[in-house]
Design an enzyme around this catalytic site. Structure first.
Site, PDB file in Angstrom:
ATOM      1  N   TYR A 154      -5.363 -15.710  49.068  1.00 39.45           N
ATOM      2  CA  TYR A 154      -4.743 -14.926  50.145  1.00 39.45           C
ATOM      3  C   TYR A 154      -3.409 -15.522  50.575  1.00 39.45           C
ATOM      4  O   TYR A 154      -2.434 -14.790  50.767  1.00 39.45           O
ATOM      5  CB  TYR A 154      -5.693 -14.795  51.333  1.00 39.45           C
ATOM      6  CG  TYR A 154      -7.017 -14.166  50.957  1.00 39.45           C
ATOM      7  CD1 TYR A 154      -7.092 -13.125  50.024  1.00 39.45           C
ATOM      8  CD2 TYR A 154      -8.206 -14.618  51.504  1.00 39.45           C
ATOM      9  CE1 TYR A 154      -8.295 -12.558  49.657  1.00 39.45           C
ATOM     10  CE2 TYR A 154      -9.422 -14.044  51.161  1.00 39.45           C
ATOM     11  CZ  TYR A 154      -9.461 -13.032  50.229  1.00 39.45           C
ATOM     12  OH  TYR A 154     -10.656 -12.471  49.873  1.00 39.45           O
ATOM     13  N   ARG A 155      -3.344 -16.823  50.709  1.00 37.78           N
ATOM     14  CA  ARG A 155      -2.072 -17.448  51.109  1.00 37.78           C
ATOM     15  C   ARG A 155      -1.011 -17.257  50.027  1.00 37.78           C
ATOM     16  O   ARG A 155       0.150 -16.996  50.334  1.00 37.78           O
ATOM     17  CB  ARG A 155      -2.262 -18.933  51.413  1.00 37.78           C
ATOM     18  CG  ARG A 155      -3.127 -19.222  52.630  1.00 37.78           C
ATOM     19  CD  ARG A 155      -2.641 -18.518  53.866  1.00 37.78           C
ATOM     20  NE  ARG A 155      -3.362 -19.036  55.041  1.00 37.78           N
ATOM     21  CZ  ARG A 155      -3.372 -18.440  56.193  1.00 37.78           C
ATOM     22  NH1 ARG A 155      -2.721 -17.294  56.378  1.00 37.78           N
ATOM     23  NH2 ARG A 155      -4.032 -18.955  57.201  1.00 37.78           N
TER      24      ARG A 155
END
Length: 184
Positions: A154-155
């Site tokens: 996600y990051r």
């Protein structure tokens, strides 16, 4: 390893839901007794505006799934999001902007033995590529120092914090709700 990412039509998704929920249960380490209630819930999502689903296939076996739909104030998850934001003093103006136009990534799961091969990223990109919203939102269990594959994924794809430490009524673990500007 070679994998195929394939879009599912709503009827295909409905037929495969029992198998897809089994992937969810294994990937999230949930109790198998949740199978039937989750099947019903996933099938209910088929009627949501903007519904889209993708699966990952390896040697004719489904090993991953991602699906979502346009966020709406009439959904349980949206109500939970708004409740969590209120508990933390919001929504802020930026959070209101997100609430007005988001795609809810309801589920994204890969069987544990197939994690770490880029399938999560491919499923994420595929399910979000045609989302007709300004933002994507998802929730994921909190882990110390964000030290797992989900947070790294996600990051690396641009997701930012929307709400941290959120407690859902049916899960004792705290969750992070993350958002990303679309397109990724």
């Amino acid at each position: 390893m070679s994998f195929e990412i394939r879009r599912l039509s709503p009827p295909e998704f409905s037929l495969l839901v029992p198998q897809l929920v089994e992937i969810y249960i294994e990937a999230m380490n949930y109790n198998p007794t949740t199978l039937h209630s989750r099947i019903a819930g996933w099938r209910n999502d088929l009627v949501r505006a903007g519904f889209g689903a993708q699966i990952a296939i390896h040697h004719n076996e489904i090993v991953g799934v991602a699906y979502g739909f346009l966020g709406s104030p009439d959904s349980w998850w949206d109500a939970e999001l708004r409740r969590g934001l209120r508990l933390q003093g919001g929504p802020t103006e930026q959070q209101w902007e997100i609430l007005r136009s988001y795609f809810e990534l309801a589920e994204i799961h890969v069987l544990p033995q197939y994690q770490g091969h880029g399938l999560g990223r491919k499923l994420l990109e595929a399910v979000l590529c045609n989302a007709s919203a300004r933002y994507a939102l998802l929730s994921t269990p909190e882990v110390p120092n964000e030290d797992n594959g989900a947070f790294r994924l996600y990051r690396s794809t641009g997701f930012f914090d929307v709400l941290r430490g959120h407690l859902y009524p049916a899960d004792a673990r705290p969750f992070a709700i993350l958002g990303a500007v679309l397109p990724l």
